[in-house]
Write an enzyme that holds these catalytic residues in place. Structure first.
Site, PDB file in Angstrom:
ATOM      1  N   TRP A 204       0.856  -1.176   0.000  1.00 25.75           N
ATOM      2  CA  TRP A 204       0.000   0.000   0.000  1.00 25.75           C
ATOM      3  C   TRP A 204       0.906   1.245   0.000  1.00 25.75           C
ATOM      4  O   TRP A 204       1.915   1.280   0.704  1.00 25.75           O
ATOM      5  CB  TRP A 204      -0.914  -0.009   1.240  1.00 25.75           C
ATOM      6  CG  TRP A 204      -1.694   1.266   1.350  1.00 25.75           C
ATOM      7  CD1 TRP A 204      -2.790   1.610   0.620  1.00 25.75           C
ATOM      8  CD2 TRP A 204      -1.399   2.376   2.201  1.00 25.75           C
ATOM      9  NE1 TRP A 204      -3.204   2.874   0.965  1.00 25.75           N
ATOM     10  CE2 TRP A 204      -2.368   3.373   1.933  1.00 25.75           C
ATOM     11  CE3 TRP A 204      -0.412   2.641   3.149  1.00 25.75           C
ATOM     12  CZ2 TRP A 204      -2.386   4.603   2.601  1.00 25.75           C
ATOM     13  CZ3 TRP A 204      -0.420   3.867   3.801  1.00 25.75           C
ATOM     14  CH2 TRP A 204      -1.412   4.829   3.525  1.00 25.75           C
ATOM     15  N   ASP A 372     -15.642   9.059  -0.420  1.00 19.87           N
ATOM     16  CA  ASP A 372     -16.284   8.238   0.609  1.00 19.87           C
ATOM     17  C   ASP A 372     -17.067   9.093   1.624  1.00 19.87           C
ATOM     18  O   ASP A 372     -16.588  10.153   2.032  1.00 19.87           O
ATOM     19  CB  ASP A 372     -15.166   7.477   1.331  1.00 19.87           C
ATOM     20  CG  ASP A 372     -15.678   6.344   2.174  1.00 19.87           C
ATOM     21  OD1 ASP A 372     -16.904   6.204   2.282  1.00 19.87           O
ATOM     22  OD2 ASP A 372     -14.842   5.597   2.718  1.00 19.87           O
ATOM     23  N   ASP A 483     -14.050   1.806  -5.844  1.00 21.81           N
ATOM     24  CA  ASP A 483     -12.989   1.429  -4.909  1.00 21.81           C
ATOM     25  C   ASP A 483     -13.166  -0.003  -4.428  1.00 21.81           C
ATOM     26  O   ASP A 483     -14.260  -0.586  -4.508  1.00 21.81           O
ATOM     27  CB  ASP A 483     -13.033   2.403  -3.718  1.00 21.81           C
ATOM     28  CG  ASP A 483     -11.663   2.626  -3.109  1.00 21.81           C
ATOM     29  OD1 ASP A 483     -10.770   1.805  -3.334  1.00 21.81           O
ATOM     30  OD2 ASP A 483     -11.503   3.642  -2.395  1.00 21.81           O
ATOM     31  N   CYS A 531     -10.013   1.762  -8.522  1.00 21.07           N
ATOM     32  CA  CYS A 531      -9.157   2.097  -7.387  1.00 21.07           C
ATOM     33  C   CYS A 531      -9.223   0.914  -6.431  1.00 21.07           C
ATOM     34  O   CYS A 531     -10.245   0.228  -6.369  1.00 21.07           O
ATOM     35  CB  CYS A 531      -9.732   3.355  -6.722  1.00 21.07           C
ATOM     36  SG  CYS A 531      -8.957   3.810  -5.168  1.00 21.07           S
ATOM     37  N   ASP A 553      -2.456   5.661  -3.131  1.00 21.27           N
ATOM     38  CA  ASP A 553      -2.877   6.635  -2.125  1.00 21.27           C
ATOM     39  C   ASP A 553      -1.719   7.542  -1.739  1.00 21.27           C
ATOM     40  O   ASP A 553      -1.906   8.522  -1.030  1.00 21.27           O
ATOM     41  CB  ASP A 553      -3.409   5.922  -0.871  1.00 21.27           C
ATOM     42  CG  ASP A 553      -4.857   5.477  -1.065  1.00 21.27           C
ATOM     43  OD1 ASP A 553      -5.498   5.953  -2.016  1.00 21.27           O
ATOM     44  OD2 ASP A 553      -5.337   4.643  -0.263  1.00 21.27           O
TER      45      ASP A 553
HETATM   46  C1  GLA Z   1      -9.250   4.256  -0.491  1.00 23.59           C
HETATM   47  C2  GLA Z   1      -8.901   5.092  -1.704  1.00 23.59           C
HETATM   48  C3  GLA Z   1      -8.844   6.548  -1.306  1.00 23.59           C
HETATM   49  C4  GLA Z   1     -10.181   6.966  -0.739  1.00 23.59           C
HETATM   50  C5  GLA Z   1     -10.554   6.063   0.425  1.00 23.59           C
HETATM   51  C6  GLA Z   1     -11.955   6.328   0.901  1.00 23.59           C
HETATM   52  O1  GLA Z   1      -8.224   4.250   0.423  1.00 23.59           O
HETATM   53  O2  GLA Z   1      -7.694   4.676  -2.274  1.00 23.59           O
HETATM   54  O3  GLA Z   1      -8.509   7.351  -2.415  1.00 23.59           O
HETATM   55  O4  GLA Z   1     -11.160   6.897  -1.738  1.00 23.59           O
HETATM   56  O5  GLA Z   1     -10.464   4.693   0.082  1.00 23.59           O
HETATM   57  O6  GLA Z   1     -12.325   5.525   1.954  1.00 23.59           O
END
Ligand code: GLA
Length: 736
Positions: A204, A372, A483, A531, A553
């Protein structure tokens, strides 16, 4: 036609199938009275087809022999097109089964072949495409006479692209049900030529880091058993001759058009022969085939080039841009977006979002993406996944009102979804606890406080689709960020019978494909961005549905150099989700100049991930300038040829890459000085991709330079003052 067949080429080779691309040839031989499908050659294009002598099937002492007495030695060294398990080939095989009697052995004999123009679709799966002008295909049908298992090997030759794609279909023509316990999609056997293996690893916030190690005896593999292609390993593998650089050296690459569990391996055997394979990971894979039923394995994109790593990169970029990515935005500039995740996290409402949008629209930003937290009881990441109804407390008037207000500002609205998940604290879970993937009676492992929905179930899939579609039908939503924030574990489905439980991983992936396929069909104008906790499911399978994928991220401009270098090694820049975010960076706490953040994000899809109403005024003032740079350069970045000039991960000081348009009239090189050095007043950059015989002007400079000077003598760039600094070098052909 780029596929030719020749009969009875020698005593041993009963048939030879030769596939040609512009610069490569791939040759298969049907060998021996047993009609084995052998691999004869892959490499530089050959004009001739008399290759029978290259096969190691002579009966000399100590060499493997094909007579029955030494059958296992033969099988254990013969270069197979699609090796089977259990009869004497002890190397990594491609297929294994379990019969009703519990037996595993399998051997495949050639039965027939069919050559035609074009390429068929693969049922239920993403795959590259091409019409009759672009490609031709051959299907080789093989059979195991003892079990009745039939295997169709499909090859498609994209002659102008130097790409051959492969996939495999397995059909049970026998009288009893059987289980397929492994089914890979491609294999490449050849002699070891001092190869190195190149792969991408990560985690990650640190996805797709390039690694290369020598191919030594034994096996080297990369894999995912996480239910998605993953942050950790990548469904890609290349082998290259030692000394291969950006411009020279032989490279063989395989890339899997699949988003679930995979394995790619290279093995160097006792005879210094190597075998490279790729396919669905056999771990917890067991697919039941009743008589007459078939299983379609996903596609592998395969290539060979003598033009080094850069050659491989450009072949893949062109191939994906033309033969994999689809939809409205395939060849279009994407709207510059502002995503509110790092700007507000869960703390937002309609007023706050509109406040941000107002400021953003004045600066030239074209779309607001609400991340989110807009649904159900989702005030933090512990609850409500599955409850896809608008939270009116945060968004009075719902999505329709928000979309209308955002549209009034001349902007588009996009939203975030995580459709594959279910929170234990959700109305959906309270109503349907058996919809989560779980082992009955065993407490499930939570991750980010959520479970994964069992998409192998029709009722779950239909419910999920309707929940998404209802939201998208309710307002003018023009972008979706899809996502997927946890990997699969505790594999169990309340729906599948015990003897099909081993189908769950793959059925899950098929469910994701069906959902995204349906969604992009019903809402063809949507810009879909995949994503997965950043870039955990960045693969060619997902690219078939979404023209762009969130890279990571980690939005720190310096970390992004490595992530984007690894990603751009095999994916076009137009696919890399990249945003300018706030500082100190939310992952690392690092502070980098706003300008550098902009330059680095420009080589991806480009957008912002910050609250424009809160950033320092001097940064905000830079946004319109960045917006106009995006409009000035994006066609070039999206469509041009990518060249890696210098790598920060190799030299530890600076990074440089460029994009040159197909006519070689214009180029944009991005230079990032990560760390300044004493007594180093300039860097010499050897640009690539220009026409040596043309004259070029560097924007902002008086002097003109010939292409060959810029590429061979180099360009001296004065060091920039300080660390984390960057510069764009825009080069255009001199008009006489
Ligand atoms: C993941 C995505 C982020 C964001 C969060 C929301 O981590 O990679 O960009 O959208 O979820 O919870």
């Amino acid at each position: 036609m780029s596929i030719s067949c020749y009969e009875n080429v020698s005593e041993d080779v009963k048939k030879l199938i030769k596939m040609d691309t512009q610069n490569t040839s791939y040759v298969i031989g049907i060998v021996d009275d047993d009609m084995f499908v052998g691999h004869m050659y892959y490499g530089v294009r050959l004009n001739d087809y008399h290759l029978a002598h290259v096969l190691r099937i002579q009966e000399i002492p100590f060499l493997p022999s094909k007579n029955n007495r030494e059958r296992t030695s033969f099988l254990d060294s013969f270069p197979m097109e699609y090796p089977t398990y259990g009869l004497g080939d002890y190397r990594e095989d491609c297929i294994s089964i379990e019969t009703k009697g519990g037996h595993r052995g399998l051997s495949l004999q050639y039965v027939s072949d069919k050559v035609y123009e074009g390429k068929p679709a693969l049922e239920g799966l993403p795959a590259s495409f091409g019409d009759e002008d672009a490609c031709s295909s051959v299907e080789i049908c093989c059979e195991d006479p003892y079990t009745g298992l039939q295997v169709e090997l499909l090859y498609t030759v994209f002659d102008k692209r130097d790409v051959i794609t492969r996939s495999v279909k397995v059909i049970n023509k026998g009288e009893d049900a059987l289980h397929v316990t492994k089914v890979f999609s491609a294999c490449l056997d050849m002699d070891n030529r001092d190869f190195e293996v190149v792969s991408l690893h990560g985690s990650w916030a640190r996805e797709r880091q390039i690694q290369s190690v020598p191919v030594s005896h034994g096996k080297f593999s990369v894999e995912s058993v996480r239910g998605e292609s993953s942050h950790q390993d990548h469904p890609f593998m290349a082998i290259r001759t030692r000394g291969t650089n950006q411009e020279h050296g032989e490279v063989y690459a395989m890339h899997f058009v699949y988003s679930g569990n995979f394995k790619a391996a290279v093995q160097n055997d006792q005879f210094d022969q190597i075998r490279m394979v790729m396919g669905i990971h056999p771990e917890n894979f067991k697919w039941k085939l009743e008589p007459g039923q078939a299983f379609q394995a996903p596609e592998v994109v395969m290539l060979y080039t003598q033009d080094g790593m850069g050659g491989m990169t450009r072949i893949l970029h062109d191939f994906y841009r033309n033969h994999l990515i689809r939809g409205e935005y395939k060849d279009k500039k994407r709207p510059i977006l502002l995503n509110n995740w790092e700007a507000t996290y869960f703390d937002f409402n309609t007023d706050k979002l509109i406040g941000i949008a107002k400021q953003a629209s004045r600066l030239g930003i074209e779309m607001l993406v609400m991340d989110d937290g807009w649904f159900g009881n989702r005030f933090d990441d512990n609850r409500a996944l599955g409850d896809w109804t608008v939270n009116e407390e945060k968004l009075p008037g719902g999505l329709k009102y928000l979309a209308d207000e955002v549209n009034k500002l001349g902007m588009k609205l996009g939203i975030w979804f995580e459709p594959e998940m279910i929170s234990p604290d959700s109305d959906l879970y309270r109503a349907h606890p058996d919809w989560a993937i779980a082992i009955p009676g065993r407490p499930g492992s939570l991750c980010r406080n959520q479970y994964v929905l069992d998409l192998s179930r029709r009722d779950v899939l239909e419910h999920v689709y309707e929940s998404i579609a209802k939201v998208l039908r309710s307002a003018n939503i023009e972008y979706v960020k899809w996502d997927m924030n946890r990997q699969l574990s505790d594999l169990g489905s309340a729906f599948l019978p015990a003897d099909q439980m081993g189908e769950l991983y793959h059925r899950y992936v098929l469910g994701v494909y069906e959902l995204q396929g349906r969604m992009t069909e019903e809402f063809p104008y949507l810009l879909l961005e995949n994503c997965s906790g950043g870039g955990g499911r960045f693969d060619p399978g997902m690219l078939y549905y979404s023209p762009q994928i969130w890279c990571s991220d980690d939005t720190d401009a310096i970390e992004r150099l490595k992530i984007q270098e690894g990603t751009a090694l095999i994916y076009p820049l137009s696919t890399m989700g990249a945003h300018v975010s706030d500082c100190p960076n939310h992952v690392l706490g690092r502070v980098t100049p706003f300008e550098t953040r902009g330059h680095v994000a420009l080589s991806g899809t480009f957008g912002y991930e910050l609250d424009v109403t809160k950033i320092p005024e001097e940064d905000r003032r830079m946004i319109p300038e960045q917006v106009s740079m995006y409009h000035k350069y994006n066609d070039l970045i999206r469509q041009g040829d990518y060249y890696r000039i210098a790598s920060y991960s190799e030299n530890h000081f600076y990074d440089c890459y460029g994009v040159v348009d197909k006519d070689k009239k214009e180029a944009l090189y991005t230079f990032v000085q990560v760390l300044n050095r004493p007594n180093r007043h300039s860097e010499r950059l050897y640009f690539r991709g220009l026409d040596p015989d043309r004259w070029y002007r560097i924007e902002g400079e008086e002097e003109t330079f010939s292409g060959d000077v810029l590429m061979n003598a180099g360009y001296l760039l004065q060091s920039l003052e300080g660390d984390f600094k960057s510069k764009l070098i825009h080069i255009v052909e001199r008009s006489e």
